[in-house]
Scaffold this motif. Structure first.
Motif, short mmCIF file in Angstrom:
data_model
loop_
_atom_site.label_atom_id
_atom_site.label_comp_id
_atom_site.label_asym_id
_atom_site.label_seq_id
_atom_site.Cartn_x
_atom_site.Cartn_y
_atom_site.Cartn_z
N HIS A 26 0.84 -1.21 0.00
CA HIS A 26 0.00 0.00 0.00
C HIS A 26 0.87 1.25 0.00
CE1 HIS A 26 -3.44 2.47 0.50
NE2 HIS A 26 -3.14 2.85 1.73
N THR A 27 0.86 1.95 -1.12
CA THR A 27 1.59 3.21 -1.25
C THR A 27 0.63 4.35 -1.49
OG1 THR A 27 1.94 2.83 -3.61
CG2 THR A 27 3.69 2.08 -2.12
N GLY A 28 -0.65 4.10 -1.20
CA GLY A 28 -1.66 5.14 -1.35
C GLY A 28 -2.79 4.79 -2.31
N SER A 29 -2.69 3.67 -2.99
CA SER A 29 -3.71 3.29 -3.97
C SER A 29 -4.74 2.34 -3.37
CB SER A 29 -3.04 2.62 -5.18
OG SER A 29 -4.02 2.07 -6.04
N ALA A 45 -7.09 -17.16 0.53
CA ALA A 45 -5.83 -16.85 1.21
C ALA A 45 -6.04 -15.72 2.21
CB ALA A 45 -4.78 -16.44 0.18
N ARG A 46 -5.11 -15.60 3.14
CA ARG A 46 -5.17 -14.48 4.08
C ARG A 46 -4.56 -13.26 3.42
NH1 ARG A 46 -0.02 -14.20 6.89
NH2 ARG A 46 1.23 -15.98 6.25
N LEU A 47 -5.01 -12.09 3.85
CA LEU A 47 -4.54 -10.83 3.28
C LEU A 47 -3.64 -10.12 4.27
CD1 LEU A 47 -4.64 -8.63 1.06
CD2 LEU A 47 -6.71 -7.76 2.17
N GLN A 48 -2.51 -9.65 3.79
CA GLN A 48 -1.59 -8.84 4.57
C GLN A 48 -1.36 -7.55 3.80
OE1 GLN A 48 2.35 -10.46 5.02
NE2 GLN A 48 2.92 -8.96 6.55
N VAL A 49 -1.46 -6.43 4.49
CA VAL A 49 -1.21 -5.13 3.87
C VAL A 49 0.08 -4.57 4.46
CG1 VAL A 49 -2.07 -2.79 3.53
CG2 VAL A 49 -3.67 -4.71 3.55
N VAL A 50 0.99 -4.15 3.59
CA VAL A 50 2.25 -3.55 4.02
C VAL A 50 2.23 -2.09 3.56
CG1 VAL A 50 4.76 -3.58 3.82
CG2 VAL A 50 3.48 -5.74 3.88
N ALA A 51 2.20 -1.17 4.52
CA ALA A 51 2.26 0.25 4.21
C ALA A 51 3.71 0.62 3.95
CB ALA A 51 1.69 1.07 5.36
N ALA A 52 3.98 1.16 2.77
CA ALA A 52 5.36 1.47 2.39
C ALA A 52 5.49 2.92 1.99
CB ALA A 52 5.79 0.57 1.23
N ALA A 53 6.32 3.66 2.73
CA ALA A 53 6.56 5.08 2.43
C ALA A 53 8.00 5.41 2.78
CB ALA A 53 5.59 5.95 3.22
N ASP A 54 8.43 6.57 2.30
CA ASP A 54 9.81 6.98 2.50
C ASP A 54 10.13 7.45 3.91
OD1 ASP A 54 10.64 6.37 -0.10
OD2 ASP A 54 9.87 8.28 -0.85
N ASP A 55 9.11 7.82 4.69
CA ASP A 55 9.37 8.25 6.06
C ASP A 55 8.28 7.71 6.99
OD1 ASP A 55 7.21 10.36 6.51
OD2 ASP A 55 8.20 11.16 4.74
N GLU A 56 8.59 7.71 8.29
CA GLU A 56 7.71 7.10 9.30
C GLU A 56 6.33 7.76 9.34
OE1 GLU A 56 6.73 4.39 12.36
OE2 GLU A 56 8.39 4.41 10.95
N ALA A 58 4.68 9.33 6.97
CA ALA A 58 3.90 8.94 5.79
C ALA A 58 3.44 7.48 5.91
CB ALA A 58 4.72 9.15 4.52
N ALA A 59 4.32 6.61 6.42
CA ALA A 59 3.95 5.20 6.60
C ALA A 59 2.82 5.05 7.61
CB ALA A 59 5.17 4.39 7.04
N LEU A 60 2.86 5.83 8.69
CA LEU A 60 1.77 5.80 9.67
C LEU A 60 0.46 6.25 9.04
CD1 LEU A 60 3.53 7.17 12.88
CD2 LEU A 60 2.39 4.95 12.64
N GLY A 61 0.52 7.29 8.21
CA GLY A 61 -0.67 7.76 7.52
C GLY A 61 -1.24 6.71 6.58
N LEU A 62 -0.37 6.03 5.84
CA LEU A 62 -0.81 4.96 4.94
C LEU A 62 -1.40 3.79 5.72
CD1 LEU A 62 2.07 4.91 2.32
CD2 LEU A 62 -0.31 5.58 1.92
N GLU A 63 -0.78 3.47 6.85
CA GLU A 63 -1.29 2.39 7.69
C GLU A 63 -2.70 2.71 8.16
OE1 GLU A 63 0.30 -0.23 11.44
OE2 GLU A 63 0.65 1.94 11.50
N ALA A 65 -4.86 4.83 6.79
CA ALA A 65 -5.76 4.85 5.63
C ALA A 65 -6.14 3.43 5.22
CB ALA A 65 -5.11 5.59 4.47
N ALA A 66 -5.17 2.52 5.24
CA ALA A 66 -5.45 1.13 4.88
C ALA A 66 -6.43 0.51 5.87
CB ALA A 66 -4.16 0.32 4.84
N LYS A 67 -6.22 0.75 7.16
CA LYS A 67 -7.12 0.19 8.19
C LYS A 67 -8.54 0.73 8.02
CE LYS A 67 -3.68 -0.88 11.71
NZ LYS A 67 -3.14 -0.55 13.03
N ARG A 68 -8.67 2.03 7.70
CA ARG A 68 -10.01 2.61 7.48
C ARG A 68 -10.67 1.96 6.26
NH1 ARG A 68 -7.15 6.93 9.13
NH2 ARG A 68 -6.71 7.71 7.03
#
Length: 131
Positions: A26-29, A45-56, A58-63, A65-68
């Motif tokens: 997850h990079t925002g899409s 299958a089970r689903l795993q989401v990995v929030a990936a960003a250049d800084d902490e 941004a990664a927290l924000g993506l995490e 957003a993914a949870k929402r």
């Protein structure tokens, strides 16, 4: 089958099994989340989401957003943060979880030229790359 209008390429560096998980990078899409959820459901299958960003931050924000998104769409998944969006480090982080199909998009932090290709080369897992 994928949702109407989704254009994707399956990249496999070597033959192997898909395993029992689908990993959404997850990079925002939201399209990555929707496609990965659909594929995981289809494979059982089970689903795993990995929030990936250049800084902490941004990664927290993506995490978050993914949870929402997952809550809104009633999708069960494990959500984690990658230590960075560096494609080689990201591949290592994902591969620690075992076998699985990785779903990513050529958008967000994977958009710069060559980044998605570097991820595909670094992964020893199949990659479904959304365009």
């Amino acid at each position: 089958t994928l949702a109407r209008g989704v254009c994707a390429t399956l990249v496999m560096q070597r033959e192997g099994q898909l395993g029992d998980r689908v990993v959404a990078v997850h990079t925002g899409s939201d399209r990555v989340l929707a496609t990965a959820a659909e594929v995981a459901r289809g494979l059982g299958a089970r689903l795993q989401v990995v929030a990936a960003a250049d800084d902490e931050a941004a990664a927290l924000g993506l995490e978050g957003a993914a949870k929402r998104w997952l809550d809104e769409h009633h999708v069960a998944a494990e959500v984690t943060r990658a230590p960075s969006a560096d494609p080689v480090g990201l591949a290592r982080h994902i591969q620690r979880g075992g076998l699985g199909l990785v779903v990513a998009a050529t958008a967000g932090s994977l958009a710069p030229a060559g980044v998605a290709e570097t991820l595909a080369e670094a992964l020893e897992l199949p990659l479904l790359l959304l365009r």
